[in-house]
Design a protein around this motif. Structure first.
Motif, PDB file in Angstrom:
ATOM      1  N   TYR A 109      97.209  23.045   6.261  1.00  0.00           N
ATOM      2  CA  TYR A 109      96.519  23.929   5.305  1.00  0.00           C
ATOM      3  C   TYR A 109      96.182  25.259   5.950  1.00  0.00           C
ATOM      4  CZ  TYR A 109      95.970  20.333   1.754  1.00  0.00           C
ATOM      5  OH  TYR A 109      96.210  19.395   0.783  1.00  0.00           O
ATOM      6  N   THR A 110      96.123  26.285   5.113  1.00  0.00           N
ATOM      7  CA  THR A 110      95.708  27.614   5.535  1.00  0.00           C
ATOM      8  C   THR A 110      94.625  28.100   4.580  1.00  0.00           C
ATOM      9  OG1 THR A 110      96.486  29.819   6.099  1.00  0.00           O
ATOM     10  CG2 THR A 110      97.502  28.798   4.195  1.00  0.00           C
ATOM     11  N   ASN A 149      92.003  27.932  13.815  1.00  0.00           N
ATOM     12  CA  ASN A 149      92.111  26.823  12.857  1.00  0.00           C
ATOM     13  C   ASN A 149      90.748  26.356  12.370  1.00  0.00           C
ATOM     14  OD1 ASN A 149      94.887  26.754  12.895  1.00  0.00           O
ATOM     15  ND2 ASN A 149      94.991  25.265  14.551  1.00  0.00           N
ATOM     16  N   VAL A 152     100.428  24.466   3.193  1.00  0.00           N
ATOM     17  CA  VAL A 152     101.632  25.199   3.552  1.00  0.00           C
ATOM     18  C   VAL A 152     102.793  24.232   3.663  1.00  0.00           C
ATOM     19  CG1 VAL A 152     100.477  27.142   4.659  1.00  0.00           C
ATOM     20  CG2 VAL A 152     100.982  25.102   5.995  1.00  0.00           C
TER      21      VAL A 152
END
Length: 160
Positions: free
Chosen positions: A87-88, A116, A159
């Motif tokens: 995930y972003t 992160n 992502v």
């Protein structure tokens, strides 16, 4: 735990618990599974996990008698949220700094992405213990801004 639902608390430590003159600090790891919404490839979460202002305590249109806090209030919350793998960060709330006139109170809300992790910092202070009825509207508006800010969420995107 009662408010957050299914949580796991690890490595909790307390500092200055026996001191009347130093702030009490609580550190630990909190693993939360409730309060997070996953819709499709998006995750929505609120970074204000503890002591969230979810409603304005000042509901009346007018108030003539004073508001008494009994003592000054100062709370500070700092969280680091680890991004889940894959995930972003799509969106984070904008920072907010609001002060009451003459240093009667202050609110700071900041979220930033560092590697992160998502770092969240929040400060709430009431420095004046008694507010006359003439200051009711500014105090009510102060809380309205806080409630609105603390309702905002972080959006994460998966992502590929």
């Amino acid at each position: 735990k009662e408010k957050l639902g299914d949580v796991e608390l690890k490595n909790v430590s307390y500092n200055n618990i026996d001191s009347l003159h130093k702030p009490v600090t609580v550190k630990g790891e909190l693993i939360v599974s409730d309060g997070i919404s996953a819709i499709g490839n998006m995750i929505y979460l609120n970074p204000k996990l503890i002591n969230q202002f979810d409603e304005n305590i000042f509901k009346s249109e007018e108030r003539t008698y004073p508001i008494d806090y009994n003592y000054p209030v100062k709370q500070q919350h700092m969280f680091t949220i680890k991004l889940p793998d894959g995930y972003t960060v799509e969106e984070i709330p904008e920072p907010l700094v609001v002060s009451l006139p003459e240093n009667r109170g202050r609110y700071i809300y900041m979220v930033k992405v560092v590697g992160n992790n998502i770092q969240f910092t929040n400060q709430f202070a009431i420095n004046q213990t008694i507010f006359p009825g003439t200051q009711y509207h500014e105090l009510k508006q102060f809380y309205e801004m806080i409630v609105a800010k603390e309702a905002e969420q972080i959006v994460l995107k998966q992502v590929n």
